[in-house]
Design a protein around this motif. Structure first.
Motif, PDB file in Angstrom:
ATOM      1  N   CYS A   1       1.970   2.036  -3.951  1.00  0.00           N
ATOM      2  CA  CYS A   1       1.039   1.990  -5.077  1.00  0.00           C
ATOM      3  C   CYS A   1       1.204   3.252  -5.928  1.00  0.00           C
TER       4      CYS A   1
ATOM      5  N   GLY B   1       0.803  -1.220   0.000  1.00  0.00           N
ATOM      6  CA  GLY B   1       0.000   0.000   0.000  1.00  0.00           C
ATOM      7  C   GLY B   1       0.828   1.258   0.000  1.00  0.00           C
TER       8      GLY B   1
ATOM      9  N   CYS C   1      -4.867   4.834  -7.067  1.00  0.00           N
ATOM     10  CA  CYS C   1      -3.614   4.123  -6.819  1.00  0.00           C
ATOM     11  C   CYS C   1      -3.696   2.701  -7.376  1.00  0.00           C
ATOM     12  N   ALA C   2      -2.624   2.240  -7.978  1.00  0.00           N
ATOM     13  CA  ALA C   2      -2.617   0.912  -8.596  1.00  0.00           C
ATOM     14  C   ALA C   2      -1.300   0.203  -8.320  1.00  0.00           C
ATOM     15  N   ILE C   3      -1.378  -1.121  -8.233  1.00  0.00           N
ATOM     16  CA  ILE C   3      -0.175  -1.948  -8.102  1.00  0.00           C
ATOM     17  C   ILE C   3      -0.313  -3.155  -9.020  1.00  0.00           C
TER      18      ILE C   3
ATOM     19  N   SER D   1       5.830  -0.089  -7.599  1.00  0.00           N
ATOM     20  CA  SER D   1       4.403  -0.434  -7.705  1.00  0.00           C
ATOM     21  C   SER D   1       4.180  -1.614  -8.645  1.00  0.00           C
TER      22      SER D   1
ATOM     23  N   GLU E   1       4.709  -5.147  -6.870  1.00  0.00           N
ATOM     24  CA  GLU E   1       3.828  -5.537  -5.775  1.00  0.00           C
ATOM     25  C   GLU E   1       2.508  -6.097  -6.309  1.00  0.00           C
TER      26      GLU E   1
ATOM     27  N   ARG F   1       8.039   4.919  -6.820  1.00  0.00           N
ATOM     28  CA  ARG F   1       6.801   4.178  -7.080  1.00  0.00           C
ATOM     29  C   ARG F   1       6.670   3.765  -8.544  1.00  0.00           C
TER      30      ARG F   1
ATOM     31  N   ALA G   1      -1.682  -7.336  -5.008  1.00  0.00           N
ATOM     32  CA  ALA G   1      -2.690  -7.163  -3.966  1.00  0.00           C
ATOM     33  C   ALA G   1      -2.894  -8.413  -3.131  1.00  0.00           C
TER      34      ALA G   1
END
Length: 312
Positions: A56, A53, A142-144, A74, A77, A70, A79
């Protein structure tokens, strides 16, 4: 916040089973290292000072807070374990083909550039959407995950090798448009996926195959003399690290070894793909009917008459 070590979750077990079932020796080194690194990172086996988190990717974090790390972290990583499983499973198939084609050093270089450019494109698209729709939520979204890079790689695989047609929801689609259909299909099936992240990856892939990105990326390669000498046939083993000249053609030697080969050479592969495409085209083309083709010769007519009356 430091990452806590996880147990071996179902997605990780499934991925390990797939690797062992396929055979680790069938995958080139960079592909395996990328998968192993992301699995170890997810499980907490690599000591890092952040959690998922905290890295992200969002336009706000990069442009306002200037947290440029990031752009890379990001993408590494995930979820949850199933998110990791599906991404790595998709990457394995694309990585194996592309690393053999480009060579391990160039493939590692390609992944690095694609990772950063996909993230930069994502940030740019989110800013654009925020301005066009007058919705600041896009600026903060926000995205990962690695799927943006995977979509960029998929553009390359479909551009170099895939031809013919595929079916999505019963609809027949040309292979060169498959990545765009999958962009929509995934969004419909899994609404919480990052549409903008996947689109960013596609745009990076298109910039490489159709735009100037390939030329720009190859400039430093040629400038430092990474590739030299006449064109040569590819070796069949991919255990040696290749020179990694991008594009499709015969391999070239370099001071760092040979470009990674495949089970067949480029000429054989081109011929096989041409025949497969022609076969598919012939199957899809309506056949013309010629009545003369259906007329038997005189001997055949006589034989049929004799058989009709059981005459020997």
């Amino acid at each position: 916040m430091a990452r806590q070590r996880r147990g071996i979750e179902m997605g990780v077990l499934l991925l390990m089973w797939q690797l062992l079932n396929t055979g680790l020796e069938t995958f080139p080194p960079v592909t395996i290292l990328v998968v192993a690194g992301q699995v170890c990172l997810f499980m907490g086996l690599i000591p890092v000072s952040w959690d998922a988190g905290g890295v992200c990717l969002s336009a706000q974090a990069v442009l306002k807070w200037r947290e440029y790390e990031r752009l890379v972290l990001s993408a590494l990583e995930h979820a949850d374990d199933l998110h990791l499983y599906y991404n790595m499973l998709s990457f394995l198939s694309k990585g194996r083909s592309l690393e053999r084609h480009f060579g391990s050093p160039y493939f590692a270089y390609l992944l690095s550039v694609f990772t950063v450019l996909t993230s930069v494109t994502y940030v740019g698209l989110e800013v654009l959407l925020s301005e066009l729709l007058h919705d600041k939520q896009h600026y903060k979204t926000c995205a990962i995950g690695f799927s943006g890079v995977i979509f960029a790689l998929k553009v390359l695989t479909t551009s170099y090798w895939e031809s013919g047609y595929r079916r999505y929801f019963g609809i027949r689609v040309s292979g060169k448009y498959a990545v765009w259909v999958e962009l929509i299909a995934i969004q419909l099936m899994v609404p919480n996926t990052s549409f903008v992240g996947h689109l960013a990856g596609i745009l990076v892939g298109v910039a490489y195959t159709q735009g100037p990105l390939k030329f720009i990326m190859d400039l430093p390669i040629h400038a430092i003399g990474f590739v030299s000498g006449p064109q040569m046939a590819q070796p069949r083993s991919y255990s040696d690290w290749g020179s990694g000249v991008s594009g499709y053609g015969a391999a070239q030697p370099s001071t760092y070894g040979w470009r990674v080969g495949s089970d067949i050479n480029d000429a054989d592969y081109d011929e096989a793909m041409r025949r497969s495409y022609e076969t598919l085209q012939n199957e899809d083309t309506p056949r013309t009917f010629n009545p003369d083709d259906m007329q038997p010769d005189q001997d055949e007519i006589r034989r049929r008459r004799l058989n009709r009356f059981n005459v020997l």
